[in-house]
Design a protein around this motif. Structure first.
Motif, PDB file in Angstrom:
ATOM      1  N   LEU A 210       0.842  -1.196   0.000  1.00 10.63           N
ATOM      2  CA  LEU A 210       0.000   0.000   0.000  1.00 10.63           C
ATOM      3  C   LEU A 210       0.878   1.247   0.000  1.00 10.63           C
ATOM      4  N   THR A 211       0.358   2.308  -0.563  1.00 11.93           N
ATOM      5  CA  THR A 211       1.101   3.564  -0.643  1.00 11.93           C
ATOM      6  C   THR A 211       1.462   4.068   0.749  1.00 11.93           C
ATOM      7  N   GLY A 212       2.713   4.481   0.912  1.00 11.39           N
ATOM      8  CA  GLY A 212       3.145   5.034   2.186  1.00 11.39           C
ATOM      9  C   GLY A 212       2.511   6.394   2.468  1.00 11.39           C
ATOM     10  N   LYS A 213       2.350   6.709   3.740  1.00 12.24           N
ATOM     11  CA  LYS A 213       1.762   7.988   4.151  1.00 12.24           C
ATOM     12  C   LYS A 213       2.704   8.666   5.149  1.00 12.24           C
ATOM     13  N   HIS A 214       3.126   9.883   4.810  1.00  9.37           N
ATOM     14  CA  HIS A 214       4.083  10.588   5.664  1.00  9.37           C
ATOM     15  C   HIS A 214       3.751  12.076   5.704  1.00  9.37           C
ATOM     16  N   ARG A 215       3.289  12.520   6.864  1.00  3.68           N
ATOM     17  CA  ARG A 215       3.002  13.946   7.094  1.00  3.68           C
ATOM     18  C   ARG A 215       2.121  14.543   5.996  1.00  3.68           C
ATOM     19  N   GLY A 216       1.036  13.826   5.710  1.00  2.00           N
ATOM     20  CA  GLY A 216       0.050  14.325   4.762  1.00  2.00           C
ATOM     21  C   GLY A 216       0.377  14.073   3.308  1.00  2.00           C
ATOM     22  N   LYS A 217       1.478  13.373   3.033  1.00  2.00           N
ATOM     23  CA  LYS A 217       1.873  13.122   1.654  1.00  2.00           C
ATOM     24  C   LYS A 217       1.982  11.620   1.387  1.00  2.00           C
TER      25      LYS A 217
END
Length: 571
Positions: A149-156
């Motif tokens: 799954l796509t990574g999620k980091h600080r809203g991005k």
């Protein structure tokens, strides 16, 4: 296929002592007699390993395959082969691709199998398994493990390609160690391989475009329940393939390889695609050369807006319609009549597909980028060719002349790259030697060299970089790779010196060292080409028999196949 013609009956259908031994020892697993009485025996070639995180969910996936095989009237037998974990293996997973192909080939041939399911995921597991299976040529189907799954980091949204940016930002001081550590925990948040169009996703697209998997295999996320459903249906299908005697050689025609090249251009696939597809073609006996990658996809634009060439991720690609939707847009460039594992033409795999995100999957009339594919360049610096992915490069650098800054090997590079005294400028060309198939050995993914820190601090983010090594499919930049002949066998790359002028002209297909032929010959006469040979074990075998990159870096003694017949029966 009738019972008496099943290959497995050469074991389980035998009379006397031999048959007794084959059946009796299988029965110690609690198998009732009727399971060995004329049912197609399907091998599940599993690359599960906790040292290969991308494939760590394959035990679970194999159970879905087994359910499908049982349902279709076959009998599944799961067997392990050496697993290649790109993120952990040293010196490089590529060193062992050919070894795994031999493991797969001999495991299939030596055992009572009528058909094979290949469970592939992490980069080298796919070509290794397909290469080995091609050499035996039984009915075979491929199941990829799926992207994470796509990574999620600080809203991005983030993925593997962001690692290169994070690392450069950390080196330049714009990203702290603490921020880097936080991002590390956000990147790989589910099972599966890299979430971008890196080498693993490229390989998954390759097998689907070749016709070796069911539709949608390339993009269903590993964590999506539909990946298990596809595995179940693949189990169904392989039993039918055995009954139809539909083998790899029936599917992997010259036109199938041309389809794969065309699709790879349109998805912005990894440069590693070339070296693996060449090896697979040689195993199945299809004539394919490095020059075909310049011609087979001519005029095909980049349709997929996916990292590292674009902005989206493999998860998004699946929701947008996946590879079938993209192939539908390419139908005028494809050989639509080629047969797939379904037994039906390729066109049937995408005829009813719909695109649900035009920002992600473009059309031929409105592509994401008119620049696509992998370009092969040649010249006195790469007589047999070198490769570059224009869609991941800086356009202004695709025609460039500069002075060479030379690193003799990977250790020399690591020692010098951040030296403030390094004589390098923005227009320089970084040259890395001795990271090719024989020279490293194993041809590691180090071709996308970091920008020297002194230039990074000045805001430079790309330079022309040349090597005989490879680059991660998640990487980007104006990077010339796979230079052949490599430095370690006396290619011109071996004699490049600091300050030599090099010209790269991608549109003209040229990579040229601006040094006279006479001077090049004088320099080559002084080379010592035997200094790095390992004297024992598999690495020695590799160095003695590996072919050059333009031939697929396979072993010279593995060309073609030797079929499914067992030479001797020991009992």
């Amino acid at each position: 296929m009738e019972k008496e013609h099943l290959r497995s009956q050469g074991w389980f259908g035998k009379k006397g002592k031999d048959g007794f031994i084959y059946r009796a020892w299988m029965k110690n697993q609690g198998i009732p007699s009727h399971q060995l009485q004329g049912k197609p025996v399907i091998g599940i070639c599993n690359t599960w390993s906790e040292l290969t995180p991308c494939n760590a969910h394959f035990r679970e996936l194999a159970e879905s395959v087994k359910n499908g095989i049982y349902e279709a009237g076959g009998y599944p037998v799961e067997f392990p082969v050496m697993s290649l974990g790109e993120t952990l293996m040293k010196p490089t997973a590529m060193l062992y691709r050919n070894l795994v192909s031999m493991d797969v080939e001999e495991s299939i041939r030596a055992n009572p199998l009528d058909g094979v399911v290949l469970l592939c995921g992490c980069d080298k597991t796919t070509p290794a398994l397909v290469m080995g299976a091609c050499s035996v040529d039984l009915p075979t189907i491929v199941i990829s493990g799926g992207p994470m799954l796509t990574g999620k980091h600080r809203g991005k949204d983030i993925g593997t390609s962001d690692i290169w940016t994070f690392f450069e930002d950390n080196r330049s001081g714009t990203m702290s160690d603490e921020e880097l550590y936080t991002a590390e925990a956000c990147l790989a948040r589910s099972k599966g391989h890299c979430a971008v169009m890196g080498t693993a996703s490229t390989m998954a697209c390759m097998v689907e475009s070749l016709g070796l998997s069911l539709p949608d295999n390339a993009a269903i996320p590993a964590a999506d329940s539909r990946r298990k459903a596809l595995a179940h249906l693949s189990g169904n299908r392989i039993v039918e393939m055995v009954k139809e005697d539909l083998k790899l050689s029936d599917i992997l025609t010259r036109k199938a390889f041309e389809n794969a090249i065309t699709v790879n251009a349109a998805i912005g696939g990894s440069t590693n695609f070339i070296i693996h597809l060449l090896a697979i073609a040689a195993r199945i006996g299809v004539e394919l050369s490095i020059d075909d990658f310049n011609t087979a996809a001519r005029g095909v634009p980049l349709l997929a807006n996916l990292q590292p060439s674009g902005k989206y991720f493999m998860e998004d690609f699946y929701y947008a319609g996946g590879l079938p939707a993209l192939m539908k847009e390419l139908q005028s460039h494809l050989h639509n009549e080629t047969i797939t594992i379904s037994g039906k033409p390729m066109a049937d795999n995408y005829s009813d597909c719909v695109c649900y995100n035009r920002d992600l999957i473009g059309t031929l009339e409105t592509p994401f980028n008119t620049t696509a594919g992998i370009v092969v360049v040649k010249g006195n610096l790469a007589e047999n060719g070198a490769v570059l992915k224009p869609s991941a490069a800086t356009p202004a650098l695709l025609k460039h002349t500069g002075k060479a800054v030379v690193f003799e090997d990977i250790d020399d590079y690591k020692h010098k790259i951040d030296d403030p005294e390094l004589d390098v400028g923005e227009s320089s060309i970084l040259v890395l030697k001795n990271v090719g198939p024989r020279g490293y050995p194993g041809m590691p993914e180090v071709g996308n060299m970091s920008i020297p820190k002194k230039l990074l601090d000045q805001g430079v983010r790309d330079m022309v970089r040349i090597s005989d090594g490879r680059m991660s499919g998640t990487g980007f930049g104006t990077v010339v790779l796979h230079v052949s002949p490599e430095a370690a066998v006396g290619g011109t790359l071996a004699v490049v010196q600091n300050g030599d002028v090099i010209t790269l002209d991608v549109q003209a297909g040229i990579l040229h060292l601006e040094v006279s032929d006479e001077e090049i010959s004088l320099r080559k006469a002084k080379l010592n080409l035997h200094g790095n040979i390992v004297n024992r074990g598999y690495t020695h075998l590799y160095q003695m028999h590996v072919e050059q990159a333009h031939l697929g870096a396979d072993f010279d003694f593995l060309k073609g196949g030797s079929g499914s017949k067992v030479v001797k029966d020991s009992h």
